[in-house]
Design a protein around this motif. Structure first.
Motif, short mmCIF file in Angstrom:
data_model
loop_
_atom_site.label_atom_id
_atom_site.label_comp_id
_atom_site.label_asym_id
_atom_site.label_seq_id
_atom_site.Cartn_x
_atom_site.Cartn_y
_atom_site.Cartn_z
N ASP A 254 53.68 -35.94 17.23
CA ASP A 254 52.28 -35.50 17.23
C ASP A 254 51.53 -35.93 15.98
O ASP A 254 50.36 -36.35 16.06
CB ASP A 254 52.21 -33.97 17.35
N HIS A 255 52.18 -35.88 14.81
CA HIS A 255 51.46 -36.24 13.59
C HIS A 255 51.17 -37.74 13.53
O HIS A 255 50.17 -38.16 12.94
CB HIS A 255 52.26 -35.81 12.35
N VAL B 228 47.17 -39.94 13.79
CA VAL B 228 46.70 -41.09 13.01
C VAL B 228 46.31 -42.24 13.93
O VAL B 228 45.29 -42.90 13.73
CB VAL B 228 47.77 -41.54 12.00
N LEU B 229 47.12 -42.50 14.95
CA LEU B 229 46.83 -43.58 15.88
C LEU B 229 45.51 -43.33 16.62
O LEU B 229 44.71 -44.26 16.82
CB LEU B 229 47.97 -43.75 16.88
N ARG C 28 50.58 -34.85 23.82
CA ARG C 28 49.55 -35.58 23.07
C ARG C 28 49.75 -37.08 23.17
O ARG C 28 48.79 -37.85 23.26
CB ARG C 28 49.55 -35.13 21.60
N ALA C 29 51.00 -37.52 23.17
CA ALA C 29 51.28 -38.95 23.30
C ALA C 29 50.87 -39.46 24.68
O ALA C 29 50.24 -40.52 24.82
CB ALA C 29 52.75 -39.23 23.05
N LEU C 30 51.22 -38.70 25.72
CA LEU C 30 50.86 -39.11 27.07
C LEU C 30 49.35 -39.13 27.26
O LEU C 30 48.81 -40.02 27.94
CB LEU C 30 51.52 -38.19 28.08
N ASP C 31 48.65 -38.19 26.66
CA ASP C 31 47.19 -38.18 26.74
C ASP C 31 46.59 -39.41 26.06
O ASP C 31 45.61 -39.99 26.54
CB ASP C 31 46.62 -36.92 26.10
#
Length: 806
Positions: A488-489, A493-494, A516-519
């Motif tokens: 997540d952290h 940033v990305l 969060r990554a999938l979103d």
């Protein structure tokens, strides 16, 4: 300036029977390498005495004779340690008639001579001792007769008979023989880490060495030359072994460190940090953070042996992304000569061309405040040949090329930055051993892309990413991110980078990623997937085949690609760039999603190889993708990255023709291109986000915004001129005499017709422009920006500049 230059040498130039010549030989050694030594503050000599058995056998008496590396070819063949027979002409042959015997006292004297002569010549000099775990360099009764229990055998772990090296976390059987640190013999069950640590400290103290070098992956893997190992046999990942292997490896380092006070430097394996995790559960993060090694492993010398420069560069970057505790930087190592075997790489492999100098020295890492760091040290393996010859041409040429590369060392992040999850990969292995398949697959996918021309040569760890982003070091860069980094952290940033107008390219399976990554990606896993030969639909096209077509199928080998391809689009704002279809359905292989002012791209990634069934010996062969039948997954990933504007394409004679290995870095305002093209029947097409690069001292064919070059085998070229628009045709950029006399440099561009041109200047440069014989007003002296742009240029363009701060 480099901090240290290390000259590696065997004892062969120092003939034991001619002691009076030792000082003269030492002076010749240093003087031949003056071009390199002038680039460094200090010097070191890494002394290859034997194979490390001189340390294991050391009994504490300087008058004892020792076995030393006085052969050309394979030693210890009687023990059968190579997994295959060696033909007689390749078995240990004395390097000269009647090589003399050698005592430990002789080595101590030579160590003192090397330190004194180097220091007298103006360079503070240290001398390092070496330990190699293998059978090649010298006869070893310790490894293959007295204590064969410490030798790892591939048959024991199901990968068949391969070269046998000492297993670092092995234990020793009882032995009544006297050793310097064990005067009463070895007690049953003594750890090899304790034995080596105590013996090595006694040895370096007595003989005057300053540090210890561990060779050929020792301390990391018992199968350092193989991509198979303790936890991967080519068919499955043995996650059930991870905990035991991590504990035993860290036990070795704890035992070694408890008894050894001198710094330890390491060569590492032939693979990346992620492949090491998958193949051998190597706990490099803990080794680094506990301060067991002085610096990370350098680039592997195997690039020239198998022409896999992708694994050399990816391995190098993966291991320097994160530095060991207390380390001030990292080293580059160049394979100039081989003192043990018949090959002499500078002549045999490189043809005296410096591509394996220019490519690795274009590599850089970013730290947490965004500062760019190139190599701090250089090692030369070795300065002597297998016949003990110190050839002054090698020192002059290799040293000169290193010095030349350092003149344009990276001073800013390259256009592509690899965000490497060194911490996440290792912590995931410790928490969930089944995770080891992910770093293995993601590193192989990235390696394939580098071999297909992806110019990736800057790395930043996920630890340093937030600081580098906040410092602005990543502005306008394309971030290449393995899915295993998407904690997540990191996603935060990305997302910020993309919203500010940047591009993020994520590659790897989405299985197991957080919400969060999938979103961020807009794609995610499903229950059904495809593998094997897949039909591909794509509008991406970096490569073309003259008088033919590229294959339209992709082979996805699930066992080494982190499973089947299962992804589907999750949100309506995702554009599919590459689709694959197989038995079981259709899936996206690459996508793009707008995020703020920028983009987030995703590419699944597929392994560039499969493994053949075990042969009669039980060994599985690595079988690369057949590019005449299947698309190269590395080239497909390269083309996905290329949608961000940095394009590399090829015109191939056949689908299987060779592609360029390329780096692009920034130095003093310029773009610097370094490349190796083994197949010079291939032409290379280049494009940067701001235009087609005109390489100085080269001609190109310009069309459709790109520049096509016919490159030689080795390329190193500066670029300060970019063309965004022009009439199709030949463009040439060349160095000319600077005029008037107060100018520092001048370039001339020929062939422009109604062209839009961008000029990249050094900081604080006063520019003078002449177009078609007429001087162009560039504004008041010293006020030009770093970049100067012109529109509608026709005719010859001459740019000259004065560097005001030099």
């Amino acid at each position: 300036m480099l901090e240290r230059a290390t000259l590696e040498t065997s004892l062969k130039p120092f003939h034991p029977a001619d002691r009076d010549s030792w000082e003269q030989t030492a002076r010749a050694l240093f003087e031949q390498w003056t071009p390199l030594l002038r680039t460094a503050r200090t010097c070191s000599v890494l002394l290859w005495v034997s194979d490390g058995s001189e340390i294991l056998d050391w009994a504490g008496d300087l008058d004892d004779e020792l076995e030393w590396a006085r052969y050309i070819g394979f030693c210890n063949t009687g023990a059968g340690p190579y997994g295959e027979p060696k033909e007689p002409g390749r078995v240990a042959v004395p390097y000269r008639d009647g090589p003399a015997t050698l005592r430990y006292a002789d080595v101590a004297e030579l160590v003192a001579i090397l330190r004194r002569v180097g220091t007298e010549l103006g360079r503070p000099t240290e001398v390092g001792a070496t330990f190699d775990p293998g059978p090649e360099f010298a006869p070893s009764s310790f490894k293959y007769e007295r204590h064969p229990e410490v030798v790892a055998r591939g048959e024991e772990i199901g990968i068949g008979p391969i070269i046998q090296m000492v297993r670092h976390f092995s234990t020793l059987h009882a032995d009544e023989r006297r050793y310097a640190a064990f005067p009463d013999g070895i007690v049953e069950g003594t750890s090899f880490g304790e034995f080596l640590g105590r013996q090595a400290q006694h040895y370096v103290d007595a003989l005057g060495f300053d540090y210890l070098w561990l060779s050929n992956g020792f301390g990391f893997s018992s199968y350092a030359w193989s991509e198979l190992g303790e936890t991967f046999d080519g068919a499955r990942f043995r996650s059930e072994r991870v905990g035991e292997l991590r504990d035993r490896a860290l036990g070795f380092w704890a035992d070694l460190h408890a008894h050894l006070r001198v710094p330890v430097e390491v060569r590492g394996t032939n693979q990346t940090a992620g492949i090491d995790i998958g193949a051998d559960a190597v706990p490099a993060l803990e080794i680094y953070e506990r301060g067991h090694v002085a610096s990370p492993p350098p680039n592997s010398p195997w690039g020239p042996l198998n022409e896999d420069f992708g694994i050399e560069l990816a391995g190098f970057m993966s291991r320097i992304a994160h530095l060991p505790r207390g380390s001030a930087g990292y080293r580059f190592r160049f394979y100039a000569n081989d003192p043990w075997f018949w090959q002499q790489p500078w002549w045999d492999f490189y043809d005296r061309q410096p591509f394996d100098i220019d490519l690795p020295l274009a590599v850089s890492r970013l730290d947490q405040d965004g500062t760019v760091h190139g190599a701090r040290e250089v090692n030369v393996l070795t300065v002597d040949t297998a016949h003990g010859v110190l050839d002054e041409r090698c020192g002059r040429e290799v040293g000169g090329y290193v010095a030349r590369a350092l003149e344009a060392r990276p001073d800013a992040a390259g256009p592509l930055v690899w965000v490497y999850p060194f911490r996440e990969y290792h912590e995931a292995m410790a928490a969930d051993p089944s995770s080891i398949a992910r770093p293995h697959a993601e590193d192989w996918a990235l390696t394939a892309a580098i071999n297909a021309g992806l110019p990736l040569n800057t790395v930043v760890s996920t630890d340093a990413l937030p600081g580098a982003h906040a410092a602005g070091a990543l502005a306008s860069r394309v971030l290449v991110v393995p899915a295993g980094a998407l904690a997540d952290h990191v996603v935060e940033v990305l997302d910020s980078h993309a919203r500010a107008g940047g591009t993020v390219v994520v590659h790897g399976s989405t299985a197991g990623l957080g919400a969060r990554a999938l979103d961020l990606l807009g794609v995610g896993p499903t229950d059904a997937g495809v593998a094997g030969a897949l039909r591909v639909r794509t509008a991406l096209g970096g490569d073309r085949v003259r008088d033919g077509e590229l294959p339209r199928t992709l082979h996805h080998e699930a066992s080494v690609s982190h499973g089947d391809l299962t992804e589907q689009v999750r949100t309506s704002d995702v554009e599919v760039l590459v689709t694959v279809e197989g038995t079981g359905g259709t899936h996206p292989w690459a996508t793009s999603r707008g995020v703020g002012a920028g983009h987030v791209l995703w590419a699944r990634g597929s392994a560039p190889f499969t493994y053949a069934p075990p042969d009669a010996r039980g060994v599985r062969a690595h079988v690369g993708v057949d590019r005449s039948a299947h698309l190269d997954p590395g080239a497909l990933l390269r083309d996905v990255v290329g949608t961000a504007g940095l394009t590399v394409g090829h015109e191939l004679r056949t689908p299987a023709s060779g592609r360029v290995v390329l780096t692009v870095h920034r130095s003093d305002g310029a773009w610097w291109f370094a490349g190796y093209l083994a197949d010079t029947t291939t032409s290379v097409r280049l494009g940067l986000p701001d235009g087609a690069p005109l390489l100085t001292q080269h001609s190109c064919w310009f069309d459709d915004g790109g520049a096509t070059y016919h490159l030689t085998g080795a390329t190193r070229a500066e670029c300060r001129v970019l063309v965004r628009r022009a009439r199709h045709g030949t463009l040439r950029c060349r160095e000319v005499a600077p005029y008037p006399a107060d100018m520092s440099r001048a370039l001339q561009v020929e062939g422009l017709h109604d062209a839009d041109v961008a000029l990249e200047l050094p900081p604080a440069a006063r520019l003078r422009l002449v177009v078609a014989g007429q001087e162009v007003d560039c504004g008041p002296a010293g006020t030009e920006p770093r970049r100067h742009e012109l529109r509608g240029v026709t005719g010859t363009l001459t740019l000259s500049w004065q560097e005001l701060d030099r």
